[in-house]
Design a protein around this motif. Sequence first.
Motif, PDB file in Angstrom:
ATOM      1  N   ARG A 144      -2.488   5.355  58.221  1.00 11.74           N
ATOM      2  CA  ARG A 144      -1.569   4.306  57.769  1.00 11.74           C
ATOM      3  C   ARG A 144      -1.368   4.357  56.246  1.00 11.74           C
ATOM      4  N   ALA A 145      -2.451   4.646  55.517  1.00 11.66           N
ATOM      5  CA  ALA A 145      -2.393   4.576  54.052  1.00 11.66           C
ATOM      6  C   ALA A 145      -1.872   5.868  53.424  1.00 11.66           C
ATOM      7  N   GLY A 146      -1.647   6.881  54.241  1.00  6.72           N
ATOM      8  CA  GLY A 146      -1.078   8.119  53.715  1.00  6.72           C
ATOM      9  C   GLY A 146      -2.089   9.080  53.118  1.00  6.72           C
ATOM     10  N   PHE A 147      -3.332   9.018  53.581  1.00  5.96           N
ATOM     11  CA  PHE A 147      -4.365   9.964  53.165  1.00  5.96           C
ATOM     12  C   PHE A 147      -4.556  11.029  54.249  1.00  5.96           C
ATOM     13  N   ARG A 148      -4.959  12.213  53.824  1.00  2.00           N
ATOM     14  CA  ARG A 148      -5.516  13.176  54.756  1.00  2.00           C
ATOM     15  C   ARG A 148      -6.891  12.661  55.142  1.00  2.00           C
ATOM     16  N   SER A 149      -7.333  12.891  56.377  1.00  2.00           N
ATOM     17  CA  SER A 149      -8.708  12.527  56.702  1.00  2.00           C
ATOM     18  C   SER A 149      -9.418  13.708  57.330  1.00  2.00           C
ATOM     19  N   CYS A 150     -10.729  13.751  57.119  1.00  2.00           N
ATOM     20  CA  CYS A 150     -11.545  14.793  57.720  1.00  2.00           C
ATOM     21  C   CYS A 150     -12.887  14.165  58.082  1.00  2.00           C
ATOM     22  N   VAL A 151     -13.110  14.015  59.373  1.00  2.00           N
ATOM     23  CA  VAL A 151     -14.281  13.300  59.865  1.00  2.00           C
ATOM     24  C   VAL A 151     -15.223  14.297  60.540  1.00  2.00           C
ATOM     25  N   PHE A 152     -16.509  14.148  60.270  1.00  2.00           N
ATOM     26  CA  PHE A 152     -17.506  15.068  60.812  1.00  2.00           C
ATOM     27  C   PHE A 152     -18.347  14.379  61.892  1.00  2.00           C
ATOM     28  N   ILE A 153     -18.449  15.039  63.037  1.00  4.37           N
ATOM     29  CA  ILE A 153     -19.207  14.480  64.164  1.00  4.37           C
ATOM     30  C   ILE A 153     -20.134  15.553  64.755  1.00  4.37           C
ATOM     31  N   PRO A 154     -21.204  15.148  65.409  1.00  7.55           N
ATOM     32  CA  PRO A 154     -21.985  16.137  66.169  1.00  7.55           C
ATOM     33  C   PRO A 154     -21.088  16.739  67.252  1.00  7.55           C
ATOM     34  N   HIS A 155     -21.230  18.051  67.497  1.00  9.72           N
ATOM     35  CA  HIS A 155     -20.293  18.763  68.381  1.00  9.72           C
ATOM     36  C   HIS A 155     -20.367  18.320  69.834  1.00  9.72           C
ATOM     37  N   ASP A 156     -21.450  17.629  70.213  1.00  8.62           N
ATOM     38  CA  ASP A 156     -21.631  17.330  71.636  1.00  8.62           C
ATOM     39  C   ASP A 156     -21.439  15.846  71.976  1.00  8.62           C
ATOM     40  N   LEU A 157     -20.612  15.144  71.187  1.00  9.97           N
ATOM     41  CA  LEU A 157     -20.320  13.734  71.481  1.00  9.97           C
ATOM     42  C   LEU A 157     -19.600  13.611  72.833  1.00  9.97           C
ATOM     43  N   GLU A 158     -19.718  12.436  73.463  1.00 10.83           N
ATOM     44  CA  GLU A 158     -18.977  12.174  74.689  1.00 10.83           C
ATOM     45  C   GLU A 158     -17.466  12.237  74.410  1.00 10.83           C
ATOM     46  N   GLN A 159     -16.715  12.654  75.429  1.00  6.00           N
ATOM     47  CA  GLN A 159     -15.281  12.868  75.243  1.00  6.00           C
ATOM     48  C   GLN A 159     -14.551  11.599  74.767  1.00  6.00           C
ATOM     49  N   GLY A 160     -14.944  10.458  75.299  1.00  6.19           N
ATOM     50  CA  GLY A 160     -14.274   9.217  74.913  1.00  6.19           C
ATOM     51  C   GLY A 160     -14.351   8.979  73.417  1.00  6.19           C
ATOM     52  N   LYS A 161     -15.519   9.201  72.845  1.00  4.29           N
ATOM     53  CA  LYS A 161     -15.679   8.985  71.406  1.00  4.29           C
ATOM     54  C   LYS A 161     -14.915  10.025  70.596  1.00  4.29           C
ATOM     55  N   VAL A 162     -14.864  11.256  71.112  1.00  6.18           N
ATOM     56  CA  VAL A 162     -14.089  12.296  70.438  1.00  6.18           C
ATOM     57  C   VAL A 162     -12.609  11.908  70.406  1.00  6.18           C
ATOM     58  N   VAL A 163     -12.104  11.400  71.514  1.00 10.33           N
ATOM     59  CA  VAL A 163     -10.695  10.993  71.575  1.00 10.33           C
ATOM     60  C   VAL A 163     -10.407   9.909  70.547  1.00 10.33           C
ATOM     61  N   LYS A 214       4.991  -3.442  59.822  1.00 12.45           N
ATOM     62  CA  LYS A 214       6.163  -2.739  59.284  1.00 12.45           C
ATOM     63  C   LYS A 214       5.818  -1.252  59.252  1.00 12.45           C
ATOM     64  N   ALA A 215       6.504  -0.484  60.070  1.00 12.81           N
ATOM     65  CA  ALA A 215       6.094   0.894  60.347  1.00 12.81           C
ATOM     66  C   ALA A 215       6.919   1.881  59.523  1.00 12.81           C
ATOM     67  N   ASP A 216       6.666   1.879  58.213  1.00 13.04           N
ATOM     68  CA  ASP A 216       7.470   2.718  57.318  1.00 13.04           C
ATOM     69  C   ASP A 216       7.225   4.213  57.533  1.00 13.04           C
ATOM     70  N   LEU A 274      11.157   9.142  62.165  1.00 15.09           N
ATOM     71  CA  LEU A 274      12.235   8.982  63.151  1.00 15.09           C
ATOM     72  C   LEU A 274      13.611   8.906  62.493  1.00 15.09           C
ATOM     73  N   GLY A 275      13.640   8.971  61.172  1.00 13.82           N
ATOM     74  CA  GLY A 275      14.931   8.883  60.483  1.00 13.82           C
ATOM     75  C   GLY A 275      15.530   7.495  60.472  1.00 13.82           C
ATOM     76  N   VAL A 276      14.662   6.487  60.582  1.00 17.76           N
ATOM     77  CA  VAL A 276      15.140   5.105  60.516  1.00 17.76           C
ATOM     78  C   VAL A 276      15.330   4.728  59.058  1.00 17.76           C
ATOM     79  N   THR A 277      16.530   4.298  58.699  1.00 17.34           N
ATOM     80  CA  THR A 277      16.821   3.888  57.325  1.00 17.34           C
ATOM     81  C   THR A 277      16.805   2.376  57.188  1.00 17.34           C
ATOM     82  N   GLY A 278      16.880   1.687  58.305  1.00 19.34           N
ATOM     83  CA  GLY A 278      16.735   0.226  58.294  1.00 19.34           C
ATOM     84  C   GLY A 278      15.249  -0.100  58.268  1.00 19.34           C
ATOM     85  N   SER A 279      14.839  -1.145  58.971  1.00 18.33           N
ATOM     86  CA  SER A 279      13.394  -1.420  59.021  1.00 18.33           C
ATOM     87  C   SER A 279      12.917  -1.362  60.460  1.00 18.33           C
TER      88      SER A 279
END
Lengths: 443, 443
Positions: free
Chosen positions: A178-197, B113-115, B121-126
């Motif tokens: 949402r904030a426009g950052f790249r993220s990189c999260v580290f987890i143990p490789h054998d986590l349950e699938q639900g948590k990986v999702v 507000k999903a900017d 999606l090419g939305v120019t409105g809001s």
Amino acid sequence: MAVQTAPTGDTNSAAGATATTGSAPASVDLGPASALSCRECGQRFPLGPIFACAECFGPLEVAYDLPGGDPEELKKRIAEGPDNIWRYAPLLPVPADVATKPSINPGFTKLVKADNLARELGVTGSLHIKDDSGNPTHSFKDRVVAIAVEAARAFGFTTLSCSSTGNLAGAVGAAAARAGFRSCVFIPHDLEQGKVVMAAVYGGELVGIEGNYDDVNRFCSELIGDPLGEGWGFVNVNLRPYYGEGSKTLAYEICEQLGWRLPDQIVVPIASGSQLTKIDKGLQELIKLGLVEDKPYKIFGAQAKGCSPVSTAFKAGHDVVRPQKPDTIAKSLAIGNPADGPYVLDIARRTGGAVEDVDDEQIVAAIKLLARTEGIFAETAGGVTVGVTKKLIEAGVLDPALTTVVLNTGDGLKTLDAVAETTGPTATIRPDLDAFRTAGLAG
Amino acid sequence: MAVQTAPTGDTNSAAGATATTGSAPASVDLGPASALSCRECGQRFPLGPIFACAECFGPLEVAYDLPGGDPEELKKRIAEGPDNIWRYAPLLPVPADVATKPSINPGFTKLVKADNLARELGVTGSLHIKDDSGNPTHSFKDRVVAIAVEAARAFGFTTLSCSSTGNLAGAVGAAAARAGFRSCVFIPHDLEQGKVVMAAVYGGELVGIEGNYDDVNRFCSELIGDPLGEGWGFVNVNLRPYYGEGSKTLAYEICEQLGWRLPDQIVVPIASGSQLTKIDKGLQELIKLGLVEDKPYKIFGAQAKGCSPVSTAFKAGHDVVRPQKPDTIAKSLAIGNPADGPYVLDIARRTGGAVEDVDDEQIVAAIKLLARTEGIFAETAGGVTVGVTKKLIEAGVLDPALTTVVLNTGDGLKTLDAVAETTGPTATIRPDLDAFRTAGLAG
């Protein structure tokens, strides 16, 4: 690690009503935050992505120039703010215009008056559940991560990172997206699938590490000290002093939702212990600012018996916390060597509270008790706090005639396994009325 | 089934500012609700637990004596109300003092507000996401169930019931627990364990029926007509007219959160179609009351291709909806014979909207798109609305220059399976910096 210099980009335009002091680099606007100070020796440092005292290696925390003036004015300003943690921007290490920046905007979750639960527990005062499952990714981690994001913005980081096996991974992934950052999260490789999702769905990098959680943490420490990790904000490592402050908002909200009154008793789960210490810090700030009456309150810590280093120390009268090897279903609290354990002991003793623990069976029973009485499906950590509340009332330690607030910090949907074995249909029948009559379910 | 007489217990003390009219039994106080009226023939009936017209078998809906007077006064009254659906009590079939009764208090969820999404999606409105995953049990069902609970209270029911395979079971279980009702929920006996846990954890009766979902529904219809079912409120059968009104609150909140303005375009998922028709009803009420300007708006319906009876009829220009056998991952929308389908067609055509569908692959892609851009992890139903929004923009049907609101009605944690296969770690590496460097993830 070295103190990274602050950038001059994003932050210059963010000068707000609450200016930073001279102790912070001119270009870093984190609102009322004026410095970092060492919790052990008191040494102060300019605001920056550092977390340990250069003098004594003690943990650093944020120091403030808090707003003075008429408390009623401040209450009004808060009430006019948004329905999330940014209503408390004047008390947080964030710029004054923080609410205009992209954020998942956690907080202002429900404080539920739990009359049904109160009746079952014999509470004659008032009992409230602070239900943080209502946060965007359904745990209190959204609060602390949201503050870390603003620190990362101020320090010019472009990647948000953490090691996690659960709630934190989702909170970082969502907040970064949402904030426009790249993220990189580290987890143990054998986590349950639900948590990986849950960790991967927000589209950041997710790296499985061949090893256990300790191996993941060791790797992250190496990465922070290496040029490869330059520009990376690890929310709970080099951004930890800011991150931790997010928990203060629980204290602010509880008091505001009680009509700007302090609770008499508050029951808080203990993982690292940071949350409990920051809730105490938040309550102290409200008293200092005159937003609440200065009166005694007691803070109680709650642990799972299978990972109870702090409650063990409390009961033994020790000042130091001896590490344990965790073995409990309350995985979000399973920190065997809690960094803030000694501070928790101080606070529980100073306020007249206590630290108690419940076993896995009691945790499951408490999850079901809360669901059955109040319609709140808590994570195992919520089972720990509700279970400890019950135990402390029965032991006569917690006063049932007072105003008590119990924290639920996460959502039962994330720990379904904890209750799955003992939660199922009342009956299974053929689809006809005779079968239904025989089952004796008409009421 | 017979109209049950209303009790004289709970409800006498509930006389509020908005009295019931003479057409309702004196003891039933459902605020501004004055009668039930047939959507087909207009025949009116006193308020009671009935759902079909005695004249023509058409569906019944709630008719109101809505409050008159100054719209600004009403806005102020709403703004001073609680942060949940009860702020709109003057427009709902509930007593004026509803907010004082035990309820899980759903609603007033975030309008995000999903900017970031707008840019993609090419939305120019809001562009805005109305995110109902923030409700207590993380779906919009909490809204409709909360209203059904108040009707059940007014009619003296003691057991709340429903048939369900998903969100509704949890919503009924939680609402009943908190409000002090017994609950009895019917599910197919072979549901996945996770869903069984979510339905059972609130401690009500949970009955597995040996058969499929159709068998469960047939059984429930039998039970309602039998003395065994006396005193039972089936939220979506004999309480359906009240239950459905809960969806109006989505319309109210969207307009209030837009600063008491109508959106230009709104994208709503279609299961039975009830939600879409009630959103339209809510918008019309706001116009009538002068709370928003009277201007055109377009309502778009969204279906999964694997269960698209309404979009098929819309595209073919038909007035009737031909039932389909559902086959889609969007299980919360998988109603092959939607009761309100024809009304949805009317509304889409009258407002200049449309009904469109997306396939399972597009649903998954849309879930990930929303998570990656806005940090919101939606249920499959949210993938349907976001996917349809994208498709309608690309087709030039939805105007990207206007204000658009897209509904997300549930939480991704409940439909993890939908994305599990295609969501995983970027890389799996040994815990050392060389391995990390080789993976090319430093950024």
